[in-house]
Design a protein around this motif. Structure first.
Motif, short mmCIF file in Angstrom:
data_model
loop_
_atom_site.label_atom_id
_atom_site.label_comp_id
_atom_site.label_asym_id
_atom_site.label_seq_id
_atom_site.Cartn_x
_atom_site.Cartn_y
_atom_site.Cartn_z
N LEU A 1 14.20 -4.15 5.21
CA LEU A 1 13.65 -2.82 4.96
C LEU A 1 14.18 -2.25 3.64
O LEU A 1 13.42 -1.69 2.84
CB LEU A 1 14.01 -1.86 6.09
CG LEU A 1 13.20 -1.98 7.38
CD1 LEU A 1 13.73 -0.98 8.41
CD2 LEU A 1 11.72 -1.72 7.13
N ARG A 2 15.47 -2.39 3.40
CA ARG A 2 16.06 -1.85 2.17
C ARG A 2 15.49 -2.53 0.93
O ARG A 2 15.27 -1.87 -0.10
CB ARG A 2 17.59 -2.01 2.22
CG ARG A 2 18.28 -1.10 3.22
CD ARG A 2 19.77 -1.39 3.29
NE ARG A 2 20.43 -0.64 4.33
CZ ARG A 2 20.94 0.58 4.18
NH1 ARG A 2 20.84 1.19 3.02
NH2 ARG A 2 21.53 1.18 5.19
N ARG A 3 15.26 -3.83 1.02
CA ARG A 3 14.68 -4.53 -0.13
C ARG A 3 13.23 -4.12 -0.34
O ARG A 3 12.78 -3.99 -1.49
CB ARG A 3 14.75 -6.05 0.09
CG ARG A 3 16.13 -6.64 -0.07
CD ARG A 3 16.07 -8.16 -0.20
NE ARG A 3 15.46 -8.79 0.95
CZ ARG A 3 16.14 -9.22 2.01
NH1 ARG A 3 17.45 -9.06 2.06
NH2 ARG A 3 15.52 -9.81 3.01
N ALA A 4 12.50 -3.90 0.74
CA ALA A 4 11.07 -3.61 0.62
C ALA A 4 10.80 -2.19 0.15
O ALA A 4 9.84 -1.95 -0.60
CB ALA A 4 10.38 -3.84 1.97
N ILE A 5 11.61 -1.22 0.59
CA ILE A 5 11.39 0.18 0.22
C ILE A 5 12.71 0.74 -0.32
O ILE A 5 13.38 1.55 0.33
CB ILE A 5 10.89 1.02 1.42
CG1 ILE A 5 9.78 0.29 2.16
CG2 ILE A 5 10.36 2.38 0.94
CD1 ILE A 5 9.24 1.04 3.35
N PRO A 6 13.09 0.36 -1.52
CA PRO A 6 14.41 0.77 -2.03
C PRO A 6 14.54 2.26 -2.28
O PRO A 6 15.66 2.78 -2.32
CB PRO A 6 14.53 -0.03 -3.34
CG PRO A 6 13.12 -0.35 -3.74
CD PRO A 6 12.37 -0.53 -2.46
N MET A 7 13.41 2.97 -2.43
CA MET A 7 13.51 4.40 -2.70
C MET A 7 13.63 5.24 -1.43
O MET A 7 13.86 6.45 -1.50
CB MET A 7 12.30 4.88 -3.51
CG MET A 7 10.98 4.89 -2.74
SD MET A 7 10.30 3.24 -2.52
CE MET A 7 9.96 2.84 -4.24
N ARG B 1 0.84 -1.21 0.00
CA ARG B 1 0.00 0.00 0.00
C ARG B 1 0.87 1.26 0.00
O ARG B 1 0.57 2.23 -0.68
CB ARG B 1 -0.93 -0.01 1.21
CG ARG B 1 -1.90 -1.18 1.23
CD ARG B 1 -2.78 -1.16 2.46
NE ARG B 1 -3.82 -0.15 2.38
CZ ARG B 1 -4.76 0.02 3.29
NH1 ARG B 1 -4.78 -0.74 4.37
NH2 ARG B 1 -5.67 0.97 3.15
N LEU B 2 1.95 1.22 0.76
CA LEU B 2 2.82 2.38 0.86
C LEU B 2 3.45 2.72 -0.48
O LEU B 2 3.61 3.91 -0.83
CB LEU B 2 3.91 2.13 1.90
CG LEU B 2 4.94 3.23 2.10
CD1 LEU B 2 4.28 4.53 2.54
CD2 LEU B 2 5.98 2.80 3.13
N MET B 3 3.82 1.70 -1.25
CA MET B 3 4.49 1.94 -2.53
C MET B 3 3.62 2.70 -3.53
O MET B 3 4.13 3.25 -4.49
CB MET B 3 4.93 0.60 -3.13
CG MET B 3 5.97 -0.13 -2.30
SD MET B 3 7.58 0.65 -2.34
CE MET B 3 8.20 0.04 -3.88
#
Length: 284
Positions: A241-247, A212-214
Motif C-alpha cells: 500500500l505504501r509503495r502504491a500510494i506514497p502520498m 485511476r486513483l492517482m
C-alpha cells in the motif's frame, strides 16, 4: 437499539442507508462501508456515532447490496464485485446530492470497495479513511496456519448456519485479544451468505485501481489505519500500500488486529478525528 436511526431508501428502494440525523446540504457526512462479504454493518454503528459526535458531523452506514436492509433484484444474485460496486456508486451519488460532501469510511472488504469508488465514481469525495484494507483477497500464512477446521461454505442444506458457525470460529483470529461479549455477538448477528458468496469475484486489479486513483485529487486525502497485529491481511500488505500510494497517510495501531475501531476505540477515534479535521471537511 440503532444509534443511526434516520433511514434512507436508495437506488429504487434496493439500497438502505442509516444516518445519525437527517441529511442536509449544509452538513458534510461520514459515510461508512462495512466489512464482508456476509456481515451486517451494525457493528460499526457505535463507533460511527461517537466519531460523528466528536466532530459535530453527521454519519451514515450504507448497507452493502444484499446485506442488512439492502435487498437487491434477485436476478442480480449471486453478486460479483463489479455489480456490488455499481449498486454502491449509484447509492453514493444519490447521497452526495443530499449532503454537504462525503468523507468515505471503509473497513476491510468495505475499504477495498471504497478505494474503487474513490478511483472511479463521479462523486468528488472530501477524503477517505480506509482500515483493514487488503491488497488481495487472501490471508497471511500465519492466519491460514492457525485457522481451525471449517464446514463447507456452500452447497449444503444449511448454508447460513454453516457460515455463522465458521465465522464464530474464525473471528478470534481477526483480533489481537478477546472482544467484549456484546461486540462479538454484534459481529456475528444478522449475517447473510447466500447470494454473496461470489462478491469478491471479478474485482479489478489493484494496479488498475491505483492507476485511476492517482489521477484524482482525493489520492492526497486518504488515511490508512491498520492494526499492527492484523493476521487477516496478506503478508506484505502494508508495504504494498505504501509503495502504491506514497502520498497517502498511514497510521498503525500496534496492539490491534483487523477491527481497530472495535479493539482500540479511543486510539482510533483520536487519529481519525484528527485526520478529518485536517481535511477541512467540517464546513460544507
Amino acid at each position: 437499539m440503532d444509534m443511526l436511526s434516520q433511514r434512507y431508501a436508495l437506488v429504487g428502494g434496493q439500497m438502505s442507508c442509516a444516518a445519525l440525523r437527517p441529511l442536509s446540504p449544509r452538513e458534510p457526512l461520514i459515510l461508512a462501508l462495512h466489512g464482508g462479504p456476509g456481515l451486517s454493518g451494525d457493528y460499526l454503528q457505535p463507533f460511527l456515532a461517537r466519531l460523528a459526535e466528536t466532530l459535530s458531523m453527521n454519519a451514515a452506514l450504507l448497507d452493502l447490496p444484499n446485506h442488512g436492509r439492502s435487498r437487491v433484484d434477485p436476478d442480480s444474485l449471486p453478486l460479483t464485485y463489479p455489480t456490488c460496486l455499481e449498486y454502491l456508486d449509484s447509492a453514493v451519488q444519490e447521497l452526495g446530492g443530499k449532503c454537504g460532501g462525503i468523507v468515505l469510511f471503509g473497513q476491510s472488504f468495505g475499504a477495498r470497495l471504497a478505494l474503487d469508488l474513490l478511483a472511479a465514481s463521479a462523486v468528488e469525495f472530501k477524503g477517505a479513511i480506509l482500515t483493514g484494507m487488503p491488497v488481495r483477497f487472501e490471508s497471511s500464512m500465519e492466519f491460514n496456519a492457525k485457522s481451525p477446521p471449517l464446514e463447507p461454505w456452500t452447497g449444503g442444506a444449511d448454508v447460513e448456519g454453516a457460515f455463522v458457525r465458521n465465522w464464530r470460529k474464525l473471528l478470534p483470529l481477526y483480533t489481537a485479544g478477546p472482544l467484549p461479549a456484546e461486540v462479538f455477538e454484534k459481529l456475528t448477528a444478522g449475517t447473510r451468505w447466500a447470494g454473496n458468496e461470489k462478491m469478491a469475484d471479478n474485482a479489478p486489479s489493484l494496479e488498475s485501481s491505483f492507476s485511476r486513483l492517482m489521477k484524482r485529487p482525493t489520492a492526497t486525502r486518504i488515511l490508512f489505519v491498520q492494526g499492527g497485529k492484523d493476521l487477516v491481511l496478506p503478508d506484505g500488505n502494508d508495504e504494498e500500500l505504501r509503495r502504491a500510494i506514497p502520498m497517502a497517510k498511514f497510521h498503525e495501531i500496534s496492539d490491534a488486529g483487523h477491527f481497530v475501531m472495535l479493539e482500540k476505540p479511543d486510539a482510533s477515534l483520536s487519529v481519525m478525528a484528527g485526520f478529518i479535521r485536517g481535511l477541512g471537511a467540517l464546513g460544507a
